[in-house]
Design an enzyme around this catalytic site. Structure first.
Site, mmCIF file in Angstrom:
data_model
loop_
_atom_site.group_PDB
_atom_site.id
_atom_site.type_symbol
_atom_site.label_atom_id
_atom_site.label_comp_id
_atom_site.label_asym_id
_atom_site.label_seq_id
_atom_site.Cartn_x
_atom_site.Cartn_y
_atom_site.Cartn_z
ATOM 1 N N ASP A 242 4.738 -4.822 -4.687
ATOM 2 C CA ASP A 242 4.263 -3.659 -5.441
ATOM 3 C C ASP A 242 2.828 -3.270 -5.103
ATOM 4 O O ASP A 242 2.108 -2.718 -5.934
ATOM 5 C CB ASP A 242 4.380 -3.897 -6.959
ATOM 6 C CG ASP A 242 5.799 -4.190 -7.386
ATOM 7 O OD1 ASP A 242 6.721 -3.651 -6.756
ATOM 8 O OD2 ASP A 242 5.979 -4.961 -8.339
ATOM 9 N N GLY B 267 11.340 -1.784 -5.236
ATOM 10 C CA GLY B 267 11.152 -0.497 -5.911
ATOM 11 C C GLY B 267 9.945 0.154 -5.271
ATOM 12 O O GLY B 267 8.819 -0.295 -5.464
ATOM 13 N N HIS B 268 10.176 1.142 -4.439
ATOM 14 C CA HIS B 268 9.098 1.749 -3.645
ATOM 15 C C HIS B 268 8.854 3.178 -4.123
ATOM 16 O O HIS B 268 9.754 4.014 -4.056
ATOM 17 C CB HIS B 268 9.473 1.737 -2.160
ATOM 18 C CG HIS B 268 9.492 0.346 -1.582
ATOM 19 N ND1 HIS B 268 9.783 0.080 -0.271
ATOM 20 C CD2 HIS B 268 9.220 -0.851 -2.151
ATOM 21 C CE1 HIS B 268 9.693 -1.226 -0.058
ATOM 22 N NE2 HIS B 268 9.366 -1.806 -1.191
ATOM 23 N N LYS C 279 3.068 -0.188 -0.916
ATOM 24 C CA LYS C 279 3.546 -0.074 0.475
ATOM 25 C C LYS C 279 4.147 1.304 0.742
ATOM 26 O O LYS C 279 3.901 1.912 1.779
ATOM 27 C CB LYS C 279 4.617 -1.143 0.747
ATOM 28 C CG LYS C 279 4.108 -2.568 0.610
ATOM 29 C CD LYS C 279 5.217 -3.583 0.790
ATOM 30 C CE LYS C 279 6.213 -3.657 -0.340
ATOM 31 N NZ LYS C 279 5.685 -4.133 -1.640
ATOM 32 N N GLN D 110 8.909 -6.388 -0.911
ATOM 33 C CA GLN D 110 8.271 -7.558 -1.553
ATOM 34 C C GLN D 110 6.899 -7.806 -0.911
ATOM 35 O O GLN D 110 6.244 -6.868 -0.522
ATOM 36 C CB GLN D 110 9.174 -8.791 -1.467
ATOM 37 C CG GLN D 110 10.429 -8.699 -2.312
ATOM 38 C CD GLN D 110 11.544 -7.885 -1.688
ATOM 39 O OE1 GLN D 110 11.946 -8.139 -0.575
ATOM 40 N NE2 GLN D 110 12.074 -6.902 -2.404
#
Ligand code: GDP
Ligand code: IMO
Ligand code: MG
Length: 448
Positions: free
Chosen positions: A13, A40-41, A16, A225
């Protein structure tokens, strides 16, 4: 042919996706190389928020090749939801390609993930995203996994594979987890659904990447990650089941190590972590609340509150070594605005023996017994999200960044001061860094 790895340098988180989206403008191809829908991006484009779990974060640029690589695990229903959302927003997905080597997350993987966590209880659970990631990789390593390419096989061959899987797995699911046995015909039906979702995108991505290399295309490798969640190099067992680190970009994409030109580590100006495991700089006070509230530190995938703490230089030096980081992209600097003082952990002290540790320990038992040694820097109060040039930052913010870079012996190439694409200060062109980078933070040049 520049191939650039964008790797999370902390516990995930780090921002990225914001950096991928920003750099994708200059790129031809973006490859997700590991993990699955545990990721979750978030990309914010002109105020509109997009959340990606499987689709590469370069998809918002029409025509850029986006690849879900061989090292990933894919839950087809989650992919379908993500694609439907994109289509509703008129985002084309015609340039999305999925490797037939990627593994498929099946319903029992998700069920087992949840049951294992429940059985471990609050004290011992990993705090997984419960998306079936660990169990899918377990089957991959156990050589009974179902791959995306298998979904396209003729029914007789697919049925045979599924029957083998049922034979291997059902006793375990029944006896250990109390789940109903798997049924080959039901699995075949599910696979037909999955085939409909995936088939239009499944392509030999090795050939695509070979052509991209021949054409000297710019390839971004999108990590999910982060380094400290890496199966081999992270805070085991409180890790994910894949290799987010830069080495994983090669195995997870199919590009060889010599193809990689740059590795950029993404780090927050502080630290966060979701799930269990040691976290030496974690804060339990009002400053921790400030970071959580101002930084909106809630998981993109699970909505869980992220644990927050100060920047940890020993952990970052380790991440720099493990990933061969050329430069850092420091995100969320704006979140530190309003704090009267800012701390950086420069080393650890063993709470029982008093021993000073400057290196990141390999055993979590040791990591859990250290306390951070802090250097205290003055804070700043001015909002900074509108700033686009390093010179215009408050002096205290510049000093903080310079000290961070100095402690990590690594240049900062990019500073993020807000979630939007344009809320960014570029200190170097990360894609062409070797040729153009100045040394704006007065730190050792390295390769930048
Ligand atoms: P990822 O998994 O590394 O892509 O990061 P996430 O999307 O899970 O979490 C990062 C969060 O921070 C997202 O909500 C981003 O929109 C947000 N974000 C990224 N960069 C910045 C920044 O510089 N400042 C602020 N305030 N938010 C940011
Ligand atoms: P992105 O790509 C932050 C964490 C979970 C848990 C551990 C194992 O958005 O940075 P898993 O479901 O992978 O078996 O969970 O890893 N985790 C993440 N933390 N960001 C992520 O992804 C994460 N993906 C998994 O919270 O501690
Ligand atoms: Mg995330």
């Amino acid at each position: 042919m520049p191939a650039i790895v964008i790797v999370g340098a902390q516990w995930g988180d780090e921002g990225k996706a914001k950096v991928i989206d920003l750099l994708a403008e200059q790129a031809d191809c973006v490859v997700r190389y590991q993990g699955g829908c545990n990721a979750g991006h978030t990309v914010v484009r002109q105020g509109e928020t997009f959340k990606f779990h499987l689709v590469p974060s370069g998809i918002l640029y029409p025509g850029k090749t986006c690849i879900i690589g061989p090292g990933t695990v894919i839950a087809p229903e989650v992919l379908k939801d993500e694609l439907d959302n994109l289509h509703q927003k008129n985002i084309a997905t015609g340039a999305l390609y999925i490797s037939p080597r990627a593994h498929v997350t099946l319903p029992h993987h998700m069920a087992v993930d949840g049951l294992k966590e429940d059985a471990l209880g609050d004290e011992q659970k990993i705090g997984t995203t419960r998306r079936g990631i660990g169990p899918t990789y377990e089957d991959k390593v156990g050589r009974i996994g179902l791959r995306v390419g298998d979904l396209l096989l003729d029914d007789d061959t697919l049925r045979q594979k599924l029957a083998h899987l049922v034979h291997q797995k059902s006793p375990l699911l029944e006896k250990v987890y109390g789940l109903p046995p798997l049924d080959t015909s039901e699995l075949l039906r599910i696979c037909h659904e999955y085939r409909n979702i995936m088939a239009p995108y499944v392509t030999d991505v090795d050939a695509l990447l070979a052509t991209a290399q021949e054409n000297q295309d710019v390839i971004l490798l999108e990590g999910a990650q982060g380094t400290m969640l890496d199966l081999d190099h992270g805070t085991y067992p409180y890790v994910t089941s894949s290799n987010p680190t830069a080495g994983g970009a090669c195995t997870g994409s199919g590009l060889g190590p010599k193809a990689i030109d740059q590795v950029i580590g993404i780090t927050k100006a502080y630290t966060t972590r979701v799930g269990s495991g040691p976290f030496p700089t974690e804060l339990f006070d009002a400053i921790g609340e400030h970071l959580c509230t101002v930084g909106h530190e809630f998981g993109t995938t699970t909505g869980r509150k992220r644990r927050c703490g100060w920047f940890d230089a020993p952990a970052m030096r380790y991440a720099i070594q493990i990933n061969s980081l050329d430069s850092l992209a420091v995100t969320k600097l704006d979140v530190l605005t309003g704090l009267s003082e800012i701390r950086i952990c420069t080393a650890y002290r063993h709470m029982k023996t008093g021993e000073i540790l400057t290196a990141f320990p390999s055993q979590i038992e040791l990591l859990a017994q250290v306390e951070p040694i802090y250097e205290i820097l003055p804070g700043w109060h001015e909002p900074i999200s509108h700033i686009r040039h390093h010179d215009e930052l408050p002096p205290a913010a510049k000093d903080f960044l310079a000290r961070l870079a100095e402690l990590c012996h690594t240049p900062v190439a990019l500073i993020s001061v807000g979630p939007n694409r344009d809320e960014t200060i570029m200190l170097a062109d990360p894609i062409r860094a070797a040729a153009t980078c100045a040394n704006p933070l007065d730190v050792p040049l390295g390769t930048c």
